[in-house]
Design a protein around this motif. Structure first.
Motif, PDB file in Angstrom:
ATOM      1  N   GLY A  12       0.804  -1.210   0.000  1.00  0.00           N
ATOM      2  CA  GLY A  12       0.000   0.000   0.000  1.00  0.00           C
ATOM      3  C   GLY A  12       0.834   1.255   0.000  1.00  0.00           C
ATOM      4  O   GLY A  12       0.306   2.359  -0.138  1.00  0.00           O
ATOM      5  N   CYS A  13       2.148   1.129   0.163  1.00  0.00           N
ATOM      6  CA  CYS A  13       3.057   2.266   0.172  1.00  0.00           C
ATOM      7  C   CYS A  13       3.921   2.226  -1.086  1.00  0.00           C
ATOM      8  O   CYS A  13       4.178   1.162  -1.636  1.00  0.00           O
ATOM      9  CB  CYS A  13       3.945   2.238   1.414  1.00  0.00           C
ATOM     10  SG  CYS A  13       3.035   2.196   2.973  1.00  0.00           S
ATOM     11  N   GLY A  16       1.561  10.296  -3.846  1.00  0.00           N
ATOM     12  CA  GLY A  16       1.547   8.862  -3.571  1.00  0.00           C
ATOM     13  C   GLY A  16       2.898   8.241  -3.339  1.00  0.00           C
ATOM     14  O   GLY A  16       2.979   7.036  -3.130  1.00  0.00           O
ATOM     15  N   LEU A  17       3.975   9.024  -3.355  1.00  0.00           N
ATOM     16  CA  LEU A  17       5.308   8.470  -3.159  1.00  0.00           C
ATOM     17  C   LEU A  17       5.861   8.880  -1.802  1.00  0.00           C
ATOM     18  O   LEU A  17       5.583   9.969  -1.314  1.00  0.00           O
ATOM     19  CB  LEU A  17       6.259   8.939  -4.265  1.00  0.00           C
ATOM     20  CG  LEU A  17       5.915   8.470  -5.687  1.00  0.00           C
ATOM     21  CD1 LEU A  17       6.885   9.062  -6.679  1.00  0.00           C
ATOM     22  CD2 LEU A  17       5.915   6.956  -5.773  1.00  0.00           C
ATOM     23  N   LEU A  23       9.355   3.527   5.563  1.00  0.00           N
ATOM     24  CA  LEU A  23       9.597   2.566   6.631  1.00  0.00           C
ATOM     25  C   LEU A  23       8.526   2.631   7.704  1.00  0.00           C
ATOM     26  O   LEU A  23       8.217   1.621   8.353  1.00  0.00           O
ATOM     27  CB  LEU A  23      10.976   2.819   7.258  1.00  0.00           C
ATOM     28  CG  LEU A  23      12.184   2.568   6.342  1.00  0.00           C
ATOM     29  CD1 LEU A  23      13.473   2.933   7.052  1.00  0.00           C
ATOM     30  CD2 LEU A  23      12.224   1.122   5.866  1.00  0.00           C
ATOM     31  N   SER A  24       7.937   3.804   7.901  1.00  0.00           N
ATOM     32  CA  SER A  24       6.848   3.938   8.873  1.00  0.00           C
ATOM     33  C   SER A  24       5.523   3.444   8.309  1.00  0.00           C
ATOM     34  O   SER A  24       4.678   2.916   9.030  1.00  0.00           O
ATOM     35  CB  SER A  24       6.714   5.402   9.308  1.00  0.00           C
ATOM     36  OG  SER A  24       7.894   5.870   9.906  1.00  0.00           O
ATOM     37  N   CYS A  25       5.361   3.600   7.001  1.00  0.00           N
ATOM     38  CA  CYS A  25       4.093   3.253   6.357  1.00  0.00           C
ATOM     39  C   CYS A  25       3.989   1.774   6.014  1.00  0.00           C
ATOM     40  O   CYS A  25       2.917   1.166   6.172  1.00  0.00           O
ATOM     41  CB  CYS A  25       3.923   4.098   5.102  1.00  0.00           C
ATOM     42  SG  CYS A  25       2.623   3.563   3.964  1.00  0.00           S
ATOM     43  N   GLU A  26       5.083   1.177   5.547  1.00  0.00           N
ATOM     44  CA  GLU A  26       5.066  -0.193   5.035  1.00  0.00           C
ATOM     45  C   GLU A  26       4.823  -1.198   6.162  1.00  0.00           C
ATOM     46  O   GLU A  26       5.505  -1.185   7.186  1.00  0.00           O
ATOM     47  CB  GLU A  26       6.391  -0.504   4.329  1.00  0.00           C
ATOM     48  CG  GLU A  26       6.471  -1.894   3.741  1.00  0.00           C
ATOM     49  CD  GLU A  26       5.364  -2.175   2.769  1.00  0.00           C
ATOM     50  OE1 GLU A  26       4.510  -3.029   3.107  1.00  0.00           O
ATOM     51  OE2 GLU A  26       5.320  -1.539   1.704  1.00  0.00           O
ATOM     52  N   ARG A  67       9.572  -6.078   2.723  1.00  0.00           N
ATOM     53  CA  ARG A  67       9.716  -4.913   1.859  1.00  0.00           C
ATOM     54  C   ARG A  67      10.537  -3.813   2.553  1.00  0.00           C
ATOM     55  O   ARG A  67      11.341  -3.133   1.912  1.00  0.00           O
ATOM     56  CB  ARG A  67       8.346  -4.376   1.450  1.00  0.00           C
ATOM     57  CG  ARG A  67       7.613  -5.270   0.457  1.00  0.00           C
ATOM     58  CD  ARG A  67       6.302  -4.630   0.003  1.00  0.00           C
ATOM     59  NE  ARG A  67       5.580  -5.488  -0.923  1.00  0.00           N
ATOM     60  CZ  ARG A  67       5.763  -5.503  -2.239  1.00  0.00           C
ATOM     61  NH1 ARG A  67       6.675  -4.699  -2.791  1.00  0.00           N
ATOM     62  NH2 ARG A  67       5.057  -6.282  -3.017  1.00  0.00           N
ATOM     63  N   ARG A  68      10.320  -3.642   3.862  1.00  0.00           N
ATOM     64  CA  ARG A  68      11.136  -2.683   4.607  1.00  0.00           C
ATOM     65  C   ARG A  68      12.589  -3.115   4.590  1.00  0.00           C
ATOM     66  O   ARG A  68      13.501  -2.300   4.440  1.00  0.00           O
ATOM     67  CB  ARG A  68      10.625  -2.559   6.051  1.00  0.00           C
ATOM     68  CG  ARG A  68       9.227  -1.976   6.194  1.00  0.00           C
ATOM     69  CD  ARG A  68       8.981  -1.490   7.619  1.00  0.00           C
ATOM     70  NE  ARG A  68       9.147  -2.560   8.595  1.00  0.00           N
ATOM     71  CZ  ARG A  68       8.185  -3.362   9.010  1.00  0.00           C
ATOM     72  NH1 ARG A  68       6.952  -3.233   8.525  1.00  0.00           N
ATOM     73  NH2 ARG A  68       8.431  -4.304   9.908  1.00  0.00           N
TER      74      ARG A  68
END
Length: 342
Positions: A13-14, A319-320, A327-330, A335-336
């Motif tokens: 979603g990120c 959106g980027l 790292l806070s959103c994912e 993926r992080r």
């Protein structure tokens, strides 16, 4: 590749910005090169930095050679090896059981460079000791690095706006794969015993080199295709796709002459005096910065523009996320990890 990655790894979603995606490539080039300098010496680190730009065929051929030796269990003093002396050498030459054939050009090189004669063409004065530092280097280059590379490919195959980052990342793959094709480390397998443990070790080393060569090819091809789709005419991309393989083949042959595959490490400056470690590590750091220069420029430019209030420059801001935001959103840990792992 894209549909497979989407099926196995769900979409996120990120969205990491293109410049932030370059951070992993920067770490890979820098840390991999520093480890090369620390464990393999300044010469290997410096030469790897240059060879890595055109290393894909050397890595693939080196991995294939080692895989053949491992599967057929011909790492001993056998007589197999019938092609070019450097590209497909006799196992006995690689293991130091036979002297390599020295060409007239190699003899002239050694005569004109006496201080580098022990590391130049045809040299056999290698360090064949088994050390804790060597085990650390093998663990990073043969085990850890391929995992992070696979995760990077899985996380970014569906992205078509980071073509330059994929190319740089592909080049940094060679930084970790090349040392396996320069010092094949068969003596470490011998240290484990000549039974199944040694064979498993040699097989893992060769398979890792070959897999990394394949990942390098995937990233280079994906990066070129992404750049082609992003450009209007695609002319520079077409030229690069046509010229690069030719230069890579030539560079492969040349690199085998100066750094042939051997079961042994080249002399490190740190082995002569503790201050020599600065030369070894410094050469690795220089090679890493040199190799990652395009990614560093992309990342630094975006960070400067952001601090100056200019937005993301070449990147659409909607959106980027920059690295910290991502790292806070994912929510997917892998993926992080792929975003920051070297």
């Amino acid at each position: 590749m894209e549909s497979l990655a989407t099926d196995v790894f769900p979409r996120s979603g990120c969205a990491l910005s293109p410049s932030a995606s370059a951070f992993s490539a920067i770490l890979s080039a820098f840390i991999g090169s520093v480890i090369n300098g620390l464990t393999s010496g300044w010469l290997v680190a410096f030469m790897t930095g240059w060879i890595a730009w055109l290393a894909i065929f050397r890595v693939l051929l080196g991995g294939l050679y080692m895989l053949y030796r491992s599967v057929t269990n011909t790492w001993g003093p056998g007589r197999s090896g019938i092609l070019w002396a450097n590209m497909w050498p006799r196992a006995a030459v690689v293991r130091g059981l036979e002297q390599p054939a020295v060409s007239a050009a190699a003899k002239l090189w050694a005569k004109n460079h006496p201080t580098l004669a022990s590391t130049g063409p045809g040299a056999t004065a290698l360090d064949r000791s088994v050390t804790a530092l060597g085990w650390f280097s093998w663990g990073y280059t043969a085990l850890f690095a391929p995992v992070t590379q696979v995760l990077f490919v899985a996380a970014n195959t569906a992205r078509h706006d980071i073509g330059a980052t994929k190319i740089v990342k592909g080049l940094t793959v060679a930084v970790t794969a090349l040392p396996l094709c320069i010092d094949c480390r068969v003596r470490y397998g011998d240290a484990l015993g000549r039974a199944w443990r040694g064979r498993v070790f040699n097989f893992a080393t060769s398979l890792s080199a070959l897999v990394q060569g394949g990942l390098c090819a995937v990233l280079l091809v994906e990066g070129l295709l992404d750049l082609k789709s992003a450009s209007r005419g695609g002319f520079p991309v077409i030229i690069m796709a046509g010229v690069y393989p030719v230069f890579a083949l030539f560079w492969m042959a040349a690199s085998f002459s100066f750094l042939p595959m051997r079961d042994g490490g080249r002399k490190r400056a740190g082995q002569t005096h503790w201050a020599g470690y600065f030369l070894d590590v410094g050469a690795g750091a220089f090679a890493g910065v040199f190799l990652a220069a395009p990614a560093i420029a992309l990342y630094s430019s975006a960070q400067f523009n952001k601090r100056a209030g200019l937005g993301f420059g070449e990147e659409p801001s909607s959106g980027l996320n920059d690295l910290g935001e991502y790292l806070s959103c994912e929510s997917q840990w892998w993926r992080r990890f792929a975003a920051v792992s070297p």
